[in-house]
Structures are given as C-alpha cells and as structure tokens.
Design an enzyme around this catalytic site. Structure first.
Site, short mmCIF file in Angstrom:
data_model
loop_
_atom_site.label_atom_id
_atom_site.label_comp_id
_atom_site.label_asym_id
_atom_site.label_seq_id
_atom_site.Cartn_x
_atom_site.Cartn_y
_atom_site.Cartn_z
N GLU A 51 10.57 58.10 29.27
CA GLU A 51 10.61 59.35 28.54
C GLU A 51 10.57 60.58 29.44
O GLU A 51 9.78 60.64 30.37
CB GLU A 51 9.41 59.39 27.59
CG GLU A 51 9.36 60.63 26.72
CD GLU A 51 8.54 60.38 25.48
OE1 GLU A 51 9.05 59.73 24.56
OE2 GLU A 51 7.37 60.80 25.46
N LYS A 53 9.35 64.13 29.36
CA LYS A 53 8.45 64.97 28.55
C LYS A 53 7.70 65.90 29.48
O LYS A 53 7.21 65.49 30.52
CB LYS A 53 7.53 64.02 27.79
CG LYS A 53 6.10 64.43 27.59
CD LYS A 53 5.43 63.61 26.53
CE LYS A 53 4.40 62.64 27.09
NZ LYS A 53 3.69 61.91 26.02
N LYS A 111 13.91 62.30 20.88
CA LYS A 111 12.54 62.20 20.40
C LYS A 111 12.14 63.55 19.84
O LYS A 111 12.03 64.53 20.56
CB LYS A 111 11.65 61.82 21.60
CG LYS A 111 10.24 61.45 21.26
CD LYS A 111 10.15 59.97 21.04
CE LYS A 111 8.75 59.42 21.08
NZ LYS A 111 8.02 59.66 22.27
N GLU A 160 8.78 54.88 13.88
CA GLU A 160 7.44 54.84 14.47
C GLU A 160 6.35 54.64 13.43
O GLU A 160 6.34 55.30 12.40
CB GLU A 160 7.20 56.15 15.23
CG GLU A 160 5.83 56.23 15.87
CD GLU A 160 5.69 57.44 16.77
OE1 GLU A 160 6.42 57.53 17.77
OE2 GLU A 160 4.86 58.30 16.46
N ASN A 181 3.02 53.23 17.78
CA ASN A 181 2.42 54.27 18.61
C ASN A 181 0.91 54.09 18.64
O ASN A 181 0.25 54.20 17.62
CB ASN A 181 2.78 55.66 18.07
CG ASN A 181 2.44 56.76 19.06
OD1 ASN A 181 1.87 56.49 20.13
ND2 ASN A 181 2.78 57.98 18.73
N GLU A 211 4.42 51.94 22.21
CA GLU A 211 4.51 53.33 22.67
C GLU A 211 3.14 53.91 23.02
O GLU A 211 2.16 53.64 22.32
CB GLU A 211 5.04 54.24 21.54
CG GLU A 211 6.36 53.84 20.93
CD GLU A 211 6.74 54.79 19.78
OE1 GLU A 211 7.82 54.61 19.23
OE2 GLU A 211 5.96 55.68 19.42
N SER A 212 3.11 54.71 24.05
CA SER A 212 1.97 55.55 24.46
C SER A 212 0.89 54.85 25.29
O SER A 212 0.46 53.73 24.98
CB SER A 212 1.26 56.20 23.26
OG SER A 212 2.15 57.04 22.57
O1 LIG Z 1 3.28 59.64 27.58
P1 LIG Z 1 2.94 58.29 27.02
O2 LIG Z 1 1.48 58.13 26.75
O3 LIG Z 1 3.52 57.18 27.85
O4 LIG Z 1 3.64 58.21 25.57
C1 LIG Z 1 5.03 58.24 25.40
C2 LIG Z 1 5.36 58.33 23.90
O5 LIG Z 1 4.86 57.20 23.26
C3 LIG Z 1 4.82 59.61 23.27
O6 LIG Z 1 5.36 60.70 23.93
C4 LIG Z 1 5.13 59.71 21.79
C5 LIG Z 1 5.13 58.68 20.92
N1 LIG Z 1 5.46 59.10 19.69
C6 LIG Z 1 5.68 60.42 19.72
C7 LIG Z 1 6.06 61.28 18.71
C8 LIG Z 1 6.27 62.58 19.05
C9 LIG Z 1 6.08 63.04 20.33
C10 LIG Z 1 5.67 62.17 21.35
C11 LIG Z 1 5.49 60.86 21.04
#
Ligand SMILES: O=P(O)(O)OC[C@@H](O)[C@@H](O)c1c[nH]c2ccccc12
Length: 250
Positions: A51, A53, A111, A160, A181, A211-212
């Site tokens: 990603e 970001k 995204k 998601e 997520n 995710e995340s």
């Molecule tokens: O930075 P991380 O912890 O690796 O996470 C990425 C992604 O999962 C996260 O940016 C995200 C998951 N769902 C979202 C919805 C909106 C904005 C952002 C997100």
C-alpha cells in the site's frame, strides 16, 4: 445514503459524497487479482498487496515518492499495489492513483471510502484494476449494488469486513474477494485474534486478504497456515520498502 456514522468516519464519508468526477479515457485492460493470487500460491510466493499511504488517523506519517516506491514494490515481487486516494484524513489523491497506475504493470487497487458509483467510475478512468468497498460504512443494499457496479467494469472489488456482522453481509451478497481488517475503523485498535477468528469462518471458495498491522514474514507464514490467501501491507512497507522481498519469499 450510507449507514449511520459519526466522528471521523462521518467526515470522511461526507467528503467522499462530494468528490468530483474525473473524466479521462482509460487506455489499458483491467487486470484480475484473484487468478494472480492463485498463481503466486502455486509458485509458493506470498501474495502481497503493497500500500502507498502517507497519513492515517492512527498517527502514521511517511512521505515517499509514489513512483519510486511503486516500482520498488513491483520489482520486489508485490502482487498488486493499493493506493489511498482519500484526501481529507489520509492525504491521498487521485493524482497518486493516476501516476502509479501508469508506472507499473501489476494490478492497482483504489483504496478509498467508496459510497457512490461515481467514485468507481473515477477509479476505472484513472487506471485502477479494482476498488475497496468497506462493509462498515454501507447498507447491505448499497454494498450489493456497488459490488455489481464494479463487476460491470470487470473489477472484482475487495470487500472489507471487521466483525461477524460485516462478514455475514459480505457472504450474503456474494463477495468473492474479502479483506479482513484487524483495525477497527471506529476505535482504530488492531485486534489480531478477532481477525483470525473471522478468517476461520470464511468458506474456502472466497479469497481472503488479511489487512493491517502485518510486520513480519513470520506473521505472514502463520496467517497462511490459518488459511489466508493474501496480505495487504501499508505502514511497515512505507517505513522499510526493502522488506518486500522477504515478505514475498518468507
Ligand atoms: O498500514 P497497515 O497497518 O499495514 O494497514 C494497511 C491497510 O490495511 C489499512 O491502510 C486499511 C485497511 N482498511 C482501510 C480502509 C481505509 C483506509 C485504510 C485502510
């Protein structure tokens, strides 16, 4: 109208409803994510969606050149790129999406907090290969119709989910690509045990993306054993882009 929301989620969704249309004619085919995930798995590579970001409400901040970063991810073996285009809280932009989708040959996911068909039109026009749809902010009917709308462009959206309720909706409306997520969008807390429980409840014909908060190859291996098909990683790759090679091959 999306689900009842308050706090920062309401602000982000209100902003999304006002995003302008971007007219541009697309000049490339839509790349498919699910078959690509299957190919990676066959070749014993971890399907990583890297990603781009710059900011997030949980305090994350990292500035990098979008093109250099994306090319590094592609070269390192990333399956796809995820580009945040939300511009009020995440400081993303459609320009990043456009730049990235013209500089790499791997699929690109837009995204954002998608609540209108217009946002999906823009994703397609700017070269995205699919979009994220967040169950938490949409009613079941809206989610279902936005999934169908994405498919009309040949894009299979990443749906998601955060909890059992979201998951039940996603499965009911026939999502094929589901993102779990581990970060709760309201409290912003990461709960990996809860994510793992959700993972175990998803049928095998659905492609599952974790995710995340993923930070190590060890964690990726563990999640793979538990049935995860792909991994969406932002913060740890934005901080240390070199990690992509280990993530793909661990
Ligand atoms: O930075 P991380 O912890 O690796 O996470 C990425 C992604 O999962 C996260 O940016 C995200 C998951 N769902 C979202 C919805 C909106 C904005 C952002 C997100």
């Amino acid at each position: 109208m999306p689900r009842y929301l308050d706090g920062w989620l309401k602000r982000v969704v209100d902003n999304a409803l006002k995003r302008p249309y971007v007219s541009k004619s697309r000049e490339k085919p839509v790349l498919q994510i699910i078959p690509r995930i299957e190919e990676y798995k066959k070749n014993e590579l971890n399907p990583i969606i890297a990603e781009f970001k710059r900011r997030s409400p949980s305090g994350f901040s990292e500035d990098r050149d979008p093109i250099t970063y994306s090319k590094q991810m592609e070269k390192g073996g990333a399956l796809a790129l995820s580009v945040i285009t939300e511009d009020s809280v995440f400081q993303g932009s459609y320009t990043f999406l456009e730049k990235i989708s013209t500089s790499v040959n791997i699929p690109v996911l837009m995204k954002d907090f998608v609540v209108t068909e217009r946002q999906i039109d823009v994703a397609y026009n700017l070269g995205a290969d699919t979009v994220l749809l967040i169950t938490r902010i949409l009613t079941e009917r809206e989610l279902s119709s936005l999934v169908e709308y994405s498919r009309s462009y040949g894009m299979e959206p990443l749906v998601e989910v955060h909890d059992e309720n979201d998951l039940a909706i996603a499965l009911r409306i026939g999502a094929k690509l589901v993102g779990i997520n581990s970060r709760d969008l309201v409290t912003l807390e990461v709960n990996k045990e809860k994510a793992l429980k959700l993972l175990e409840r998803i049928p095998s014909n659905v492609t599952k993306v974790m995710e995340s908060g993923i930070e190590s190859g060890e964690e990726i291996r563990y999640l793979r054993e538990k049935g995860a098909d792909a991994f969406l990683i932002g913060s740890s790759l934005m901080k240390e882009p070199d990690k992509i090679k280990d993530f793909v091959r661990s």
